[in-house]
Design an enzyme around this catalytic site. Structure first.
Site, PDB file in Angstrom:
ATOM      1  N   LYS A   1       0.845  -1.195   0.000  1.00 39.74           N
ATOM      2  CA  LYS A   1       0.000   0.000   0.000  1.00 39.74           C
ATOM      3  C   LYS A   1       0.883   1.250   0.000  1.00 39.74           C
ATOM      4  O   LYS A   1       0.641   2.204  -0.756  1.00 39.74           O
ATOM      5  CB  LYS A   1      -0.942  -0.019   1.214  1.00 39.74           C
ATOM      6  CG  LYS A   1      -2.028  -1.098   1.086  1.00 39.74           C
ATOM      7  CD  LYS A   1      -2.828  -1.347   2.357  1.00 39.74           C
ATOM      8  CE  LYS A   1      -3.803  -2.510   2.153  1.00 39.74           C
ATOM      9  NZ  LYS A   1      -4.607  -2.848   3.339  1.00 39.74           N
TER      10      LYS A   1
ATOM     11  N   GLN B   1      -4.457  -1.594   9.561  1.00 37.53           N
ATOM     12  CA  GLN B   1      -4.406  -2.936   8.990  1.00 37.53           C
ATOM     13  C   GLN B   1      -4.998  -3.954   9.974  1.00 37.53           C
ATOM     14  O   GLN B   1      -4.642  -3.974  11.147  1.00 37.53           O
ATOM     15  CB  GLN B   1      -2.950  -3.296   8.633  1.00 37.53           C
ATOM     16  CG  GLN B   1      -2.809  -4.581   7.835  1.00 37.53           C
ATOM     17  CD  GLN B   1      -3.467  -4.535   6.451  1.00 37.53           C
ATOM     18  OE1 GLN B   1      -3.537  -3.487   5.819  1.00 37.53           O
ATOM     19  NE2 GLN B   1      -3.958  -5.662   5.985  1.00 37.53           N
TER      20      GLN B   1
ATOM     21  N   ASP C   1     -10.973   2.700   3.993  1.00 38.31           N
ATOM     22  CA  ASP C   1     -11.228   1.255   3.956  1.00 38.31           C
ATOM     23  C   ASP C   1     -12.726   0.960   3.851  1.00 38.31           C
ATOM     24  O   ASP C   1     -13.124  -0.168   3.580  1.00 38.31           O
ATOM     25  CB  ASP C   1     -10.700   0.588   5.239  1.00 38.31           C
ATOM     26  CG  ASP C   1      -9.401  -0.167   4.997  1.00 38.31           C
ATOM     27  OD1 ASP C   1      -9.195  -0.634   3.867  1.00 38.31           O
ATOM     28  OD2 ASP C   1      -8.613  -0.292   5.949  1.00 38.31           O
TER      29      ASP C   1
HETATM   30  N1  GUN Z   1      -7.038  -7.004   6.327  1.00 37.56           N
HETATM   31  C1  GUN Z   1      -7.472  -7.779   5.305  1.00 37.56           C
HETATM   32  N2  GUN Z   1      -8.011  -7.017   4.334  1.00 37.56           N
HETATM   33  C2  GUN Z   1      -7.907  -5.736   4.735  1.00 37.56           C
HETATM   34  C3  GUN Z   1      -8.281  -4.494   4.146  1.00 37.56           C
HETATM   35  O1  GUN Z   1      -8.844  -4.400   3.052  1.00 37.56           O
HETATM   36  N3  GUN Z   1      -8.002  -3.388   4.905  1.00 37.56           N
HETATM   37  C4  GUN Z   1      -7.404  -3.464   6.113  1.00 37.56           C
HETATM   38  N4  GUN Z   1      -7.193  -2.326   6.760  1.00 37.56           N
HETATM   39  N5  GUN Z   1      -7.058  -4.600   6.678  1.00 37.56           N
HETATM   40  C5  GUN Z   1      -7.307  -5.725   5.985  1.00 37.56           C
END
Ligand code: GUN
Length: 292
Positions: free
Chosen positions: A52, A96, A119
């Site tokens: 990211k 995350q 998100d």
């Molecule tokens: N963990 C698994 N998928 C995601 C996601 O799309 N965003 C975040 N923040 N954590 C995750």
């Protein structure tokens, strides 16, 4: 059989966002800024967050990575989020998941300001999505939608079967595929761990989204000819032949399922890359909305 290629589509989306960001900057507007918080050092989460941050660099965003120890008290994370909520330069906040056990994910998700919820996990964003109002869509379902759109996959009137009902993927993709729009207008069945006749239901599906996190779960005998199969699984499985010691496996038995499909996403190189592209799009939109 056509592969729904996450490399190609995610790059196309990121190229669009990069161009839009260049235009923003060249007209003196603010540079989008994504702040990511990683608690602990889970290998998979490390990899996702690194991707990211790298995408932010490619596109020309500012990014901030806040790393916190796995054993921190919940209050430490709360304080970090409150600081980012109050920071005018930060347009998007991402925590995350999963979080260590001592921290309530629900509490943390609720704390992120909805205007910075790139998100799309905040109940405000989820509620708007359910009602079909403009909002941040969760990145993985949004990425799947962009992929279906890119390949002009027909969805109207189709029976979509979603395996998994998580807040991150299963439930939101079921809602998006059911919307009165394109991609959408599917009749959707959401299956889960208590669904008794899963195979029979899958055999009726024109579109299957496998989002349960069990490697190789969807086998060829569960898929009808010409189905569209979207594999959301990204599980690390021990593999001594790999330098890393593991291989990435999807929820679909790809080798045997792919020949039956009209379209299928590979793992790796499918939905995972789209998740990041969708996050980049959300961050751009957050920045533009916030700095009008
Ligand atoms: N963990 C698994 N998928 C995601 C996601 O799309 N965003 C975040 N923040 N954590 C995750």
């Amino acid at each position: 059989m056509q592969i729904l290629d996450g490399k190609i589509v995610s790059q196309a989306v990121k190229d669009v966002v990069k161009e839009k960001t260049f235009l923003l900057k060249s007209t003196g507007k603010k540079t989008p800024h994504l702040a990511a918080i990683l608690v602990g050092s889970d290998g998979a989460s490390e990899t996702y967050v690194a991707s990211k941050v790298k995408s932010c660099e490619e596109i020309g965003y500012t990014s901030t990575l806040i790393r916190l120890e796995p054993n921190i008290a919940e209050s430490v994370l709360i304080e970090a989020i409150e600081k980012l909520n109050a920071d005018d330069d930060v347009d998007g906040i991402l925590v995350q998941l999963p979080l260590p056990k001592q921290i309530s994910e629900e509490k943390i998700i609720n704390l992120i300001h909805p205007d910075k919820d790139v998100d799309g996990f905040h109940p405000m964003s989820a509620g708007k999505m359910v009602q079909g109002l403009p909002t941040f869509l969760p990145a993985t379902p949004y990425g799947i939608i962009m992929m279906l759109e890119h390949y002009k996959v027909e969805t109207k009137g189709k029976h979509a079967v979603v395996i998994g009902r998580s807040n991150i993927v299963g439930r939101p993709i079921s809602i998006l595929l059911n919307r009165n729009s394109y991609p959408g207008n599917c009749t959707v069945t959401v299956c889960h761990s208590h669904t008794p006749n899963l195979k029979e239901i899958c055999l009726q599906a024109d579109i299957i989204v496998a989002a349960l996190g069990r490697p190789g779960f969807l086998t060829a005998d569960m898929v009808k000819e010409n189905a569209v199969v979207v594999d959301v699984g990204i599980t690390r499985v021990a593999d001594a032949s790999k330098k890393s010691g593991f291989a990435i496996k999807g929820d679909v038995d790809y080798v045997n399922v792919a020949p039956k499909c009209s379209f299928i996403t590979p793992v790796p190189g499918g939905v995972g890359l789209m998740t990041i592209a969708a996050l980049m799009m959300n961050t751009y939109n957050a920045c533009v909305a916030k700095n009008k």
